[in-house]
Design a protein around this motif. Structure first.
Motif, PDB file in Angstrom:
ATOM      1  N   THR A 162       1.663   9.152 -16.478  1.00 35.95           N
ATOM      2  CA  THR A 162       0.477   9.738 -16.389  1.00 35.95           C
ATOM      3  C   THR A 162      -0.055   9.414 -15.304  1.00 35.95           C
ATOM      4  N   THR A 163      -0.531   8.536 -14.812  1.00 41.56           N
ATOM      5  CA  THR A 163      -1.095   8.068 -14.356  1.00 41.56           C
ATOM      6  C   THR A 163      -0.452   6.762 -13.537  1.00 41.56           C
ATOM      7  N   THR A 164      -0.184   6.832 -11.421  1.00 41.29           N
ATOM      8  CA  THR A 164      -0.046   6.028 -11.459  1.00 41.29           C
ATOM      9  C   THR A 164      -0.857   5.693 -10.230  1.00 41.29           C
ATOM     10  N   VAL A 165      -0.799   4.552  -9.561  1.00 42.25           N
ATOM     11  CA  VAL A 165      -1.305   4.050  -8.400  1.00 42.25           C
ATOM     12  C   VAL A 165      -0.500   3.925  -7.013  1.00 42.25           C
ATOM     13  N   ALA A 166      -0.913   4.222  -5.696  1.00 42.20           N
ATOM     14  CA  ALA A 166       0.490   4.211  -4.761  1.00 42.20           C
ATOM     15  C   ALA A 166      -0.108   3.623  -3.455  1.00 42.20           C
ATOM     16  N   VAL A 167       0.380   3.074  -2.562  1.00 43.64           N
ATOM     17  CA  VAL A 167      -0.184   2.687  -1.160  1.00 43.64           C
ATOM     18  C   VAL A 167       0.482   3.299  -0.169  1.00 43.64           C
ATOM     19  N   GLY A 168      -0.175   4.490   0.900  1.00 41.54           N
ATOM     20  CA  GLY A 168       0.082   4.954   1.671  1.00 41.54           C
ATOM     21  C   GLY A 168      -0.082   3.917   3.017  1.00 41.54           C
ATOM     22  N   LYS A 169       0.601   4.411   4.226  1.00 42.02           N
ATOM     23  CA  LYS A 169       0.403   4.179   5.663  1.00 42.02           C
ATOM     24  C   LYS A 169       1.398   4.802   6.286  1.00 42.02           C
ATOM     25  N   GLY A 170       0.668   5.400   7.415  1.00 40.48           N
ATOM     26  CA  GLY A 170       1.653   5.772   8.314  1.00 40.48           C
ATOM     27  C   GLY A 170       2.065   7.321   7.483  1.00 40.48           C
ATOM     28  N   ASN A 171       4.091   7.359   7.661  1.00 40.25           N
ATOM     29  CA  ASN A 171       4.612   8.041   7.168  1.00 40.25           C
ATOM     30  C   ASN A 171       5.164   7.683   6.052  1.00 40.25           C
ATOM     31  N   GLN A 172       4.665   5.980   5.281  1.00 44.48           N
ATOM     32  CA  GLN A 172       5.084   6.335   4.419  1.00 44.48           C
ATOM     33  C   GLN A 172       4.192   6.286   2.795  1.00 44.48           C
ATOM     34  N   LEU A 173       4.757   5.953   1.992  1.00 46.34           N
ATOM     35  CA  LEU A 173       3.905   5.765   0.018  1.00 46.34           C
ATOM     36  C   LEU A 173       4.898   5.559  -0.695  1.00 46.34           C
ATOM     37  N   GLU A 174       4.279   4.518  -0.941  1.00 48.27           N
ATOM     38  CA  GLU A 174       5.030   4.090  -2.454  1.00 48.27           C
ATOM     39  C   GLU A 174       3.797   3.678  -3.020  1.00 48.27           C
ATOM     40  N   ILE A 175       5.103   3.857  -4.818  1.00 53.88           N
ATOM     41  CA  ILE A 175       4.133   3.717  -5.763  1.00 53.88           C
ATOM     42  C   ILE A 175       4.404   2.561  -6.962  1.00 53.88           C
ATOM     43  N   LYS A 176       2.656   1.626  -6.983  1.00 55.81           N
ATOM     44  CA  LYS A 176       3.283   0.425  -7.360  1.00 55.81           C
ATOM     45  C   LYS A 176       3.187   0.341  -8.464  1.00 55.81           C
ATOM     46  N   LYS A 177       2.393   1.056  -9.505  1.00 56.12           N
ATOM     47  CA  LYS A 177       2.346   0.896 -10.693  1.00 56.12           C
ATOM     48  C   LYS A 177       2.108   2.508 -11.478  1.00 56.12           C
ATOM     49  N   GLU A 178       2.533   2.362 -13.124  1.00 54.71           N
ATOM     50  CA  GLU A 178       2.102   3.849 -13.144  1.00 54.71           C
ATOM     51  C   GLU A 178       1.841   3.385 -14.899  1.00 54.71           C
ATOM     52  N   ILE A 179       1.501   4.213 -15.983  1.00 57.38           N
ATOM     53  CA  ILE A 179       1.138   4.152 -17.032  1.00 57.38           C
ATOM     54  C   ILE A 179       1.799   5.482 -17.570  1.00 57.38           C
ATOM     55  N   HIS A 180       2.407   5.646 -18.441  1.00 54.16           N
ATOM     56  CA  HIS A 180       4.079   6.044 -19.039  1.00 54.16           C
ATOM     57  C   HIS A 180       2.726   7.375 -20.280  1.00 54.16           C
ATOM     58  N   PHE A 181       3.961   7.791 -20.045  1.00 55.15           N
ATOM     59  CA  PHE A 181       3.790   9.416 -21.684  1.00 55.15           C
ATOM     60  C   PHE A 181       4.412   8.039 -22.637  1.00 55.15           C
ATOM     61  N   PRO A 182       3.600   8.329 -23.740  1.00 55.32           N
ATOM     62  CA  PRO A 182       2.510   9.419 -24.345  1.00 55.32           C
ATOM     63  C   PRO A 182       1.044   8.494 -24.338  1.00 55.32           C
ATOM     64  N   HIS A 183       0.741   7.892 -23.110  1.00 51.75           N
ATOM     65  CA  HIS A 183      -0.820   6.628 -22.664  1.00 51.75           C
ATOM     66  C   HIS A 183      -1.106   8.217 -21.865  1.00 51.75           C
ATOM     67  N   SER A 184      -2.068   8.802 -21.971  1.00 52.85           N
ATOM     68  CA  SER A 184      -2.820   9.964 -21.011  1.00 52.85           C
ATOM     69  C   SER A 184      -4.144  10.458 -20.678  1.00 52.85           C
ATOM     70  N   LEU A 185      -4.283   9.761 -20.097  1.00 51.49           N
ATOM     71  CA  LEU A 185      -6.711  10.169 -20.020  1.00 51.49           C
ATOM     72  C   LEU A 185      -5.992  11.762 -20.235  1.00 51.49           C
ATOM     73  N   GLY A 186      -4.577  12.604 -18.591  1.00 46.23           N
ATOM     74  CA  GLY A 186      -5.096  13.798 -19.055  1.00 46.23           C
ATOM     75  C   GLY A 186      -4.855  14.621 -20.684  1.00 46.23           C
ATOM     76  N   LEU A 187      -3.549  14.198 -21.391  1.00 48.38           N
ATOM     77  CA  LEU A 187      -3.803  15.049 -22.542  1.00 48.38           C
ATOM     78  C   LEU A 187      -5.213  14.150 -23.622  1.00 48.38           C
ATOM     79  N   LEU A 188      -5.537  12.979 -22.713  1.00 52.62           N
ATOM     80  CA  LEU A 188      -6.546  13.145 -23.612  1.00 52.62           C
ATOM     81  C   LEU A 188      -8.033  14.602 -23.711  1.00 52.62           C
ATOM     82  N   TYR A 189      -7.971  14.340 -22.829  1.00 53.35           N
ATOM     83  CA  TYR A 189      -9.256  14.786 -21.977  1.00 53.35           C
ATOM     84  C   TYR A 189      -8.686  16.386 -22.561  1.00 53.35           C
ATOM     85  N   SER A 190      -7.069  17.394 -22.471  1.00 52.27           N
ATOM     86  CA  SER A 190      -7.179  18.406 -23.429  1.00 52.27           C
ATOM     87  C   SER A 190      -6.947  18.193 -24.829  1.00 52.27           C
ATOM     88  N   ALA A 191      -6.658  16.586 -25.440  1.00 51.36           N
ATOM     89  CA  ALA A 191      -6.809  17.321 -26.442  1.00 51.36           C
ATOM     90  C   ALA A 191      -8.114  17.769 -27.107  1.00 51.36           C
TER      91      ALA A 191
END
Length: 611
Positions: A162-191
């Motif tokens: 539901t939330t991710t942090v990634a680092v991009g450099k040049g042509n590379q991009l790597e997701i470093k960490k995530e928050i998972h469902f059901p914990h979601s800022l988007g769903l909280l706002y939608s509630a």
């Protein structure tokens, strides 16, 4: 040349995008063609458009990439049901048949749809799948003007993330960490969108627009729902929500906490309570986003931030991150929601999977987000003639002069020029324009043109070189995704009596030299306009400035409430004839409402389902 077709579909805001050798060529949402807002079906028309625009048959496309992985999503659905069982059986039984029939075997489903475009298309192996948040992150980083950036994505839910942090450099991009469902800022706002009586996945920006009318007195109660850590990570107490197991967003425990049932938009008026709720959830959302931003700035020590996902459309929160100078530079994907996932999926395949070099464009690679359909003067006149429209054709200089003259006399104008915008915002391609100096403009636009709630604010388009004279900001904001305050020199301070007013009563007070775009808290959602990306729009505002000394005009999307932004000259004419717009300026043609056949008038108030 390698061409990649990106597709997002089956949740909301279906879209298609094409890139050639990594260069973004075209992108469009399906809703613009079907006239069904947030259309989630397979984007048949959008795919046809991007193929036609690229002069490609589908069988000539090298790769087709879908923006998420259906198997992972199915796994989340099953695991959620097991975790909450026996609660949620009803929702489970409703969603299972659709999954088993269609969504789980999406490759086959996509293949069958794709064959409808081209009978010569027969290679199922060309279809591949990205991950939802990787698509969002790629859509934010690869078109950005940064060689290196940290990327924050936040929305309702993808597969699990539901939330991710990634680092991009040049042509590379790597997701470093995530928050998972059901914990979601988007769903909280939608509630809270649901609780205040607006439509989920559609009305979130109304909640944001309502927030300045209220006071955040429910902040502490909201913090019973969400446990926010110092680094911005969070957990939601599922005892208050129903989205994991039921068919609504919130439950009776949630209602008891705040003391009221969800507002029924058909029966219940908006009250100060709803304004205070909106202010409270907006404040908590900003707190989470600012804490996340500070933590990732400290952890990765990278000066550039990219944002995507539905929460990145919260331009008030974006403006706060900017104002606190947490990062040196911020870039937000203009199609931050699921539509942009089609573009991100294609870019991820080209750069990450295939390892192709990335050329960084100092402006950015989105071409001002003008990536949709375009009509030649001949096509425009042909459509107008077939409808029976009355129009006058002008050369460029006179067109700009006439239009700016009408604007300066406080006429409201439908403006249809160049390529259609990709993403939810009209940016001077498919816009309704007005004079920001008028203190009646906001009310008239809302009630007589857009047929929508009177509290909703309008955005200013301002010449980039004049930005800091009028607003408390001096960075590019081409996509209307940053909010800033009106420059103090342009403000009119409220007297004590006016300060005491509640809620909507504040609306009619003239608060600045440009009251039509000044929200009740003296803020504005700003679009900066430069000559490079949209010369015609830039020239119009420049001419308006010449006549009025004001380098700002009101810009709102060319549609009514519940309608997608207009796509064709016919859509534009229908909206023109169904509202109290004074003029329609389309290509080199100007249409005067008073000169149209009254039999062509439309009853637009009931044309579209309210959003």
């Amino acid at each position: 040349m390698t061409s990649i077709l990106g597709i997002s579909a089956f949740y909301h805001d279906s879209a298609a995008s094409i890139i050639n050798n990594g260069k973004i060529i075209s992108a469009a949402q399906e809703e613009r063609f079907t006239r069904i807002k947030h259309d989630s079906k397979y984007p048949h028309n959008a795919v046809n458009f991007v193929l036609k625009h690229s002069n490609l048959k589908l069988s000539e496309v090298d790769h087709i990439v879908f923006f998420e992985k259906p198997f992972l999503k199915f796994e989340r659905l099953l695991e959620t049901y097991v975790a909450f069982a026996p609660k949620g059986f009803l929702q489970f039984t409703k969603s299972m048949p659709i999954w088993l029939k269609e969504k789980l075997f999406q490759k086959k489903l996509l293949f069958n749809h794709l064959k409808e475009h081209d009978s010569d298309f027969n290679n199922e192996n060309k279809i591949c799948f990205s991950e939802h948040h990787l698509s969002h992150a790629a859509s934010a980083f690869f078109p950005s003007p940064f060689e290196e950036a940290v990327i924050l994505t936040a929305d309702g839910v993808g597969e699990w993330a539901t939330t991710t942090v990634a680092v991009g450099k040049g042509n590379q991009l790597e997701i470093k960490k995530e928050i998972h469902f059901p914990h979601s800022l988007g769903l909280l706002y939608s509630a809270f969108t649901y609780y205040t009586g607006f439509k989920v996945n559609s009305g979130e920006y109304k909640l944001m627009g309502l927030a300045p009318y209220g006071n955040p007195i429910y902040e502490n109660k909201i913090k019973k729902l969400i446990d926010i850590k110092d680094d911005g990570s969070f957990m939601l107490d599922q005892n208050y929500f129903n989205y994991s197991t039921g068919l609504t967003m919130t439950n009776t425990k949630f209602n008891h906490l705040f003391g009221q049932k969800p507002r029924d938009p058909k029966k219940d008026q908006l009250t100060q309570f709803h304004m205070d709720i909106a202010a409270s959830i907006q404040k908590v959302t900003e707190e989470v986003m600012i804490k996340l931003a500070k933590a990732i700035r400290k952890e990765y020590n990278i000066v550039n931030l990219c944002l995507a996902g539905g929460v990145a459309l919260n331009c008030v929160a974006n403006g706060k991150i900017l104002k606190q100078k947490i990062f040196e530079n911020i870039w937000i994907q203009p199609a931050a929601g699921d539509a942009g996932g089609s573009l991100g999926a294609a870019l991820a395949l080209w750069h990450i999977e295939q390892g192709n070099k990335r050329e960084v464009n100092q402006e950015d690679d989105m071409n001002g987000s003008y990536l949709g359909s375009e009509f030649s003067q001949d096509e425009i006149e042909k459509e107008l003639n077939s409808i029976g429209a009355n129009y006058q054709t002008f050369d460029y200089e006179n067109l700009i002069n006439e239009t700016s003259e009408h604007l300066s006399k406080q006429k409201i104008i439908g403006w249809f020029q160049g390529r259609m915008e990709f993403g939810p915002r009209a940016l001077g391609g498919r816009s309704i324009l007005g004079d920001p100096r008028s203190d009646k403009m906001q009310k008239n636009l809302n009630l007589k043109i857009k047929y929508r709630e009177s509290f909703r604010p309008f955005a200013p388009s301002v010449l980039r070189e004049d930005l800091s004279n009028w607003f408390d900001m001096n960075v590019d904001s081409p996509y209307m995704l940053l909010v800033s305050d009106i420059n103090p020199a342009k403000k009119f301070e409220m007297n004590d009596e006016q300060k005491e007013l509640f809620g909507i009563d504040k609306l009619n007070i003239k608060r600045s030299e440009i009251p039509a775009v000044t929200h009740v808290d003296y803020s504005a959602r700003i679009q900066t306009v430069n000559k490079k990306t949209n010369k015609r729009y830039y020239d119009l505002i420049s001419k308006f400035k010449e006549k009025t000394s004001c380098p700002v005009i009101v810009n709102t999307s060319f549609n009514v409430r519940g309608e997608p932004i207009v796509n064709s000259p016919t859509d534009a004419f229908n909206c023109f004839m169904g509202t109290e717009l004074d003029y329609l300026v389309i290509g080199n043609c100007i249409l005067d409402k008073n000169k149209q056949d009254p039999n062509l008038k439309k009853d637009y108030t009931k044309e579209f389902e309210l959003d």
